[in-house]
Design a protein around this motif. Structure first.
Motif, short mmCIF file in Angstrom:
data_model
loop_
_atom_site.label_atom_id
_atom_site.label_comp_id
_atom_site.label_asym_id
_atom_site.label_seq_id
_atom_site.Cartn_x
_atom_site.Cartn_y
_atom_site.Cartn_z
N VAL A 9 0.85 -1.19 0.00
CA VAL A 9 0.00 0.00 0.00
C VAL A 9 0.89 1.24 0.00
CG1 VAL A 9 -1.76 1.29 1.26
CG2 VAL A 9 -1.88 -1.20 1.17
N VAL A 10 0.66 2.11 -0.96
CA VAL A 10 1.48 3.31 -1.12
C VAL A 10 0.79 4.50 -0.47
CG1 VAL A 10 2.46 4.94 -2.78
CG2 VAL A 10 2.51 2.48 -3.24
N ARG A 11 1.51 5.18 0.40
CA ARG A 11 1.04 6.45 0.98
C ARG A 11 1.89 7.58 0.41
NH1 ARG A 11 0.29 2.42 4.53
NH2 ARG A 11 -1.72 2.35 5.63
N PHE A 37 -6.51 11.42 2.47
CA PHE A 37 -6.66 9.99 2.25
C PHE A 37 -5.41 9.40 1.60
CE2 PHE A 37 -7.85 6.13 0.14
CZ PHE A 37 -8.82 5.55 0.94
N LEU A 38 -4.87 10.08 0.61
CA LEU A 38 -3.68 9.58 -0.07
C LEU A 38 -2.46 9.60 0.84
CD1 LEU A 38 -4.17 11.26 -3.57
CD2 LEU A 38 -4.39 8.82 -3.02
N ARG A 39 -2.41 10.56 1.78
CA ARG A 39 -1.29 10.61 2.72
C ARG A 39 -1.41 9.56 3.80
NH1 ARG A 39 -2.45 16.22 3.14
NH2 ARG A 39 -3.29 15.76 5.22
N GLU A 40 -2.60 9.42 4.40
CA GLU A 40 -2.74 8.62 5.61
C GLU A 40 -3.21 7.18 5.35
OE1 GLU A 40 -5.36 10.83 8.12
OE2 GLU A 40 -4.03 12.58 8.21
N ALA A 72 -0.02 21.03 -7.73
CA ALA A 72 -0.67 22.19 -7.11
C ALA A 72 -2.18 22.18 -7.30
CB ALA A 72 -0.07 23.47 -7.69
N THR A 73 -2.63 21.54 -8.36
CA THR A 73 -4.07 21.55 -8.64
C THR A 73 -4.85 20.52 -7.81
OG1 THR A 73 -3.66 20.11 -10.54
CG2 THR A 73 -3.88 22.47 -10.98
N LEU A 74 -4.17 19.71 -7.03
CA LEU A 74 -4.88 18.80 -6.12
C LEU A 74 -5.17 19.58 -4.83
CD1 LEU A 74 -6.07 16.13 -5.29
CD2 LEU A 74 -3.79 15.28 -4.76
N THR A 75 -6.29 20.25 -4.83
CA THR A 75 -6.65 21.11 -3.70
C THR A 75 -7.73 20.50 -2.81
OG1 THR A 75 -8.29 22.26 -5.07
CG2 THR A 75 -6.06 23.19 -5.00
N HIS A 76 -8.30 19.38 -3.21
CA HIS A 76 -9.36 18.75 -2.41
C HIS A 76 -8.74 18.09 -1.18
CE1 HIS A 76 -12.72 15.80 -1.63
NE2 HIS A 76 -13.39 16.92 -1.81
N GLU A 77 -8.88 18.73 -0.03
CA GLU A 77 -8.16 18.30 1.16
C GLU A 77 -8.50 16.88 1.61
OE1 GLU A 77 -5.52 17.86 4.01
OE2 GLU A 77 -5.52 19.43 2.46
#
Length: 396
Positions: A221-223, A241-244, A231-236
């Motif tokens: 699983v990749v985090r 989700f992708l980080r954690e 920069a255009t990925l602004t949906h927090e």
């Protein structure tokens, strides 16, 4: 024939028939009593019995095909068509048949050009059993009745308990040997309970902690890190989700882009496609669509950096289609596919032997109960729906 909206102890809002509607086809006494008494559900998540109202009662397969008697298998000629299994968009798929002499229920696909290829698959030993099994499945989907205790309960433990409970109902009603349709329902439909509605995540679903790690393996699983996001990925909620939580690097049907930071679709075209963006895809949109990886059959997996919606991009045809509501339902879909394959292997591939189409139907219904994206009657095309139904490709 009449249709009653009174509540019966077994079937609420039932379609019932008059004695005259049953002659001369149905001679089985208890089946006649059921059809003129409790009747069949007018509102079921699994079946439609509107055939009975359209045709003024049951009719034979031979009458439905209009084929010469010698072209239709003998075991099918006098079977009675009473309804159909419901597929995506509530469209009927297989027809439901009733044996007027024994009361047994089965299914068949109609091949009007090749009736000699038609056959029957068992569904239930009787109409009361069919109604009871359908009601239990609907109660699971609605978390009511026998499954009301699962309301608000989510996770792998709830899935396992609901599966055992539903299977016990089917086995008790079919002398320990329910038809494959019901067995796969007991194994697959409860998987919808694994994740609850999104509250903490800000997405459609709150997945259990490390659900993907336990299914795919923590190392698989990749985090992502902040440096990986354009920069255009602004949906927090999507960024979090992708980080954690992350996504599986190789989900069998797709692979993540991990060699480089995530790129926009415009950057992907400039770097890898060596071509210009399609004229009907404005650059502003292409800069907002971020490529997470690729799906089989030459599709890119994209997320809208502003809204978090997930899309499939048909690269050869340059066509964009909705795929999932957001990253959480995408993760659920990947987990659902992985879990189905594990269950099938554990069962000795019993799910996909001779009943692949019914498994595909069950999987689509489970996915649409969590995320109806692309599965409604007005949808023109949906990647997961098409992929599940591709028996030749055998993805399930």
């Amino acid at each position: 024939m009449s249709r009653t909206d009174t509540v019966d102890t077994v079937v609420a809002g039932a379609i019932t028939l008059a004695d005259a509607d049953l002659d001369p086809y149905i001679t089985h006494a208890s089946t006649r009593s059921w059809l003129t008494g409790p009747g069949l559900p007018a509102d079921s998540g699994l079946f439609s019995f509107a055939e009975l109202t359209r045709r003024g009662g049951p009719h034979t397969v031979a009458d439905s095909t209009g084929a010469p008697g010698d072209r239709l298998p003998a075991e099918l000629r006098d079977q009675l068509v009473i309804g159909g299994l419901l597929g995506p968009g509530c469209l009927e798929t297989e027809s439901v048949l009733l044996d007027g002499a024994t009361g047994e229920v089965s299914t068949t696909y109609f091949f009007h050009d090749r009736p000699d290829l038609m056959d029957r698959r068992p569904l239930a030993p009787s109409l009361p059993t069919l109604v009871r099994f359908a009601a239990a499945t609907d109660e699971l989907a609605g978390l009511r009745g026998q499954f009301a205790a699962y309301a608000g309960r989510y996770g792998t433990k709830a899935v396992a308990e609901a599966s055992r409970q539903l299977l016990a109902i089917f086995e008790e009603g079919a002398a320990g040997a329910p038809a494959p349709f019901w067995r796969m329902a007991a194994l697959i439909r409860p998987l919808a309970l694994v994740a609850g509605p999104g509250t903490a995540s800000g997405l459609s679903l709150d997945l259990p902690v490390r659900l993907l790690d336990h299914a795919f393996g923590r190392g698989a699983v990749v985090r992502f890190e902040e440096v990986d996001f354009p920069a255009t990925l602004t949906h927090e909620p999507t960024r979090r989700f992708l980080r954690e939580t992350g996504l599986p690097e190789d989900g069998f049907l797709f692979s993540l882009d991990t060699d480089l930071p995530l790129r926009t679709l415009a950057e992907y075209y400039a770097d890898d496609c060596r071509g210009e963006l399609p004229a009907d895809l404005p650059l502003a949109r292409a800069d907002r669509l971020i490529r997470l990886g690729h799906l089989v059959d030459d599709h890119s997996l994209l997320v809208d950096g502003t809204t978090g919606a997930v899309f499939s991009w048909n690269e050869p045809d340059a066509v964009l289609h909705p795929l999932n509501k957001d990253i959480s339902t995408l993760a659920f879909t990947l987990w659902l596919l992985h879990r189905e394959r594990s269950i099938d292997e554990e069962s000795g591939h019993a799910l996909t032997t001779d009943t692949y189409d019914q498994l595909a139907l069950t999987m689509i219904q489970v996915l649409s109960s969590i995320d109806p994206t692309g599965t409604t009657a007005d949808a023109d095309w949906h990647y997961w729906t098409e992929l599940f139904q591709d028996e030749a490709g055998g993805v399930l």
